[in-house]
Design an enzyme around this catalytic site. Structure first.
Site, PDB file in Angstrom:
ATOM      1  N   ASP A   1      -1.715  -0.639   6.732  1.00  0.00           N
ATOM      2  CA  ASP A   1      -2.928   0.147   6.475  1.00  0.00           C
ATOM      3  C   ASP A   1      -3.977  -0.249   7.508  1.00  0.00           C
ATOM      4  OD1 ASP A   1      -4.136  -2.234   5.630  1.00  0.00           O
ATOM      5  OD2 ASP A   1      -4.213  -1.681   3.511  1.00  0.00           O
TER       6      ASP A   1
ATOM      7  N   SER B   1      -7.473 -10.605   0.746  1.00  0.00           N
ATOM      8  CA  SER B   1      -6.479  -9.546   0.524  1.00  0.00           C
ATOM      9  C   SER B   1      -5.170  -9.775   1.262  1.00  0.00           C
ATOM     10  CB  SER B   1      -7.054  -8.187   0.945  1.00  0.00           C
ATOM     11  OG  SER B   1      -7.405  -8.197   2.319  1.00  0.00           O
TER      12      SER B   1
ATOM     13  N   HIS C   1      -4.186  -4.382   7.203  1.00  0.00           N
ATOM     14  CA  HIS C   1      -3.162  -5.341   6.789  1.00  0.00           C
ATOM     15  C   HIS C   1      -1.824  -5.104   7.481  1.00  0.00           C
ATOM     16  CE1 HIS C   1      -6.128  -4.995   3.486  1.00  0.00           C
ATOM     17  NE2 HIS C   1      -6.030  -6.315   3.527  1.00  0.00           N
TER      18      HIS C   1
END
Length: 368
Positions: free
Chosen positions: A329, A39, A332
């Site tokens: 977040d 991600s 990240h």
């Protein structure tokens, strides 16, 4: 006392970096870019999959040029985007995007998928994600598609001359070994043995990437896993980084760098470049104010302690200024933090990049 450039030996290095920075855009014109991993580098592949590991709803993308979610786990641009921007290249499209066809294929492709790890059993809770073995199969498929466009000789040259970025490893700890107490992998392996197993499996992935034609591969280590807001929320009472996850990162990253060095020695060329993203993150995690952040503990978007519980959703707390938060977040970095990381990838010394930084790679490659 000697001045900075009094040694004649310093000049060639200085010249190489200057050459790199001035010629990046022209060199990049003909250079494809391929991205593999999780991600941290996924730019939208998971949008096309039935999976819970996705970032396709607001406020993701709030600072992206379109101000809309794109599937990037960021408020704006992610690391591959910023590398492309800094090198004067077009951003790559997700491999699953229907727009990736014709001339767009020659720019490269992003094969990354949120949730994946080095191991196939990492991220199984997310269901349909593109595991790393499948990402490599897609890379083969990509080459067949390009072959039909420009022929096999040109395709091989495009792949050999490309820049490749791969980011794996963090999920093997946070979404596998430490996901639940007494996980299957933690019962099977002690932490040092698990790290050795991961490194041996990663070596096979990288060797396969080389066999598929990759010749310049940036390999990022894990960040300080125990310091992300998600782990602070679950494991920290006073805001200190989670000890076990920091131990995992402390074992994994040096062994990764050593493995890459051994692979390069075996191949006889500096194919694999280690990016010490642990140190890059720790700079602003340990002293956020020095980098213009007000906090490196609280996520901009989230809920619960440190905004570290659950996902970032339209109902989450949202900070008004993303540029002053190191984390976007619970897991990240913010776009601004990603920019700091990319700057070190481009020009960082051997504390951050081994055996050389990206500017030096570009300068060297422009002379061959």
């Amino acid at each position: 006392m000697a001045t900075l450039f009094s040694s004649t030996a310093a000049w060639p290095i200085f010249s190489i970096i200057l050459l790199a920075l001035t010629s990046m855009a022209s060199q990049a014109d003909a250079r494809a870019f391929f991205v593999f991993g999780d991600s941290l580098v996924d730019n939208g592949n998971n949008n096309y999959l039935i999976t819970s590991a996705r970032a396709d709803s607001p406020p993701y993308g709030i600072d992206y040029p379109s101000h809309r979610p794109t599937g990037r786990f960021s408020n704006g641009l992610n690391i591959p985007d910023i590398i492309s921007e800094q090198m004067g290249m077009e951003p790559t499209l997700p491999y699953l995007s229907p727009l990736l066809r014709g001339e767009s294929l020659l720019v490269g492709a992003n094969f990354a998928s949120a949730g994946v790890g080095i191991l196939n059993d990492t991220g199984i809770q997310f269901l349909n994600i593109i595991r790393i073995g499948v990402q490599l199969e897609y890379f083969e498929q990509y080459q067949t598609r390009v072959d039909g466009l420009i022929g096999s000789e040109q395709t091989q040259a495009l792949v050999n001359q490309a820049l490749v970025l791969i980011t794996l490893g963090g999920n093997d700890f946070v979404n596998n070994y430490y996901l639940v107490p007494f996980s299957a992998r933690s019962r099977q392996f002690s932490l040092p043995d698990f790290v050795q197993y991961l490194i041996s499996e990663y070596r096979k992935v990288l060797r396969k990437l080389y066999d598929l034609g990759a010749r310049r591969v940036l390999v990022t280590g894990t960040g300080p896993l125990g310091c992300v807001p998600a782990e602070l929320a679950q494991r920290s009472r006073t805001g200190e980084c989670a000890v076990e996850l920091m131990r995992a990162a402390g074992l994994f990253n040096p062994q990764l760098t050593e493995m890459l060095s051994n692979l390069n020695n075996e191949i006889g060329a500096d194919v694999f470049i280690a990016a010490n993203t642990y140190e890059m993150h720790m700079d602003f995690v340990s002293n956020p104010q020095a980098y213009g952040f007000i906090t490196s503990k609280i996520a901009c978007c989230g809920q619960g302690p440190y905004n570290g519980i659950g996902l970032c959703t339209p109902l989450s707390n949202l900070c008004p200024n993303r540029d002053v938060y190191a984390f976007w977040d619970p897991f990240h970095p913010s776009e601004r933090a990603n920019r700091i990381i990319v700057q070190q990838i481009l020009t960082g010394d051997n504390k951050y990049m081994s055996p050389m930084n990206l500017s030096t790679i570009v300068a060297l490659d422009s002379r061959t």
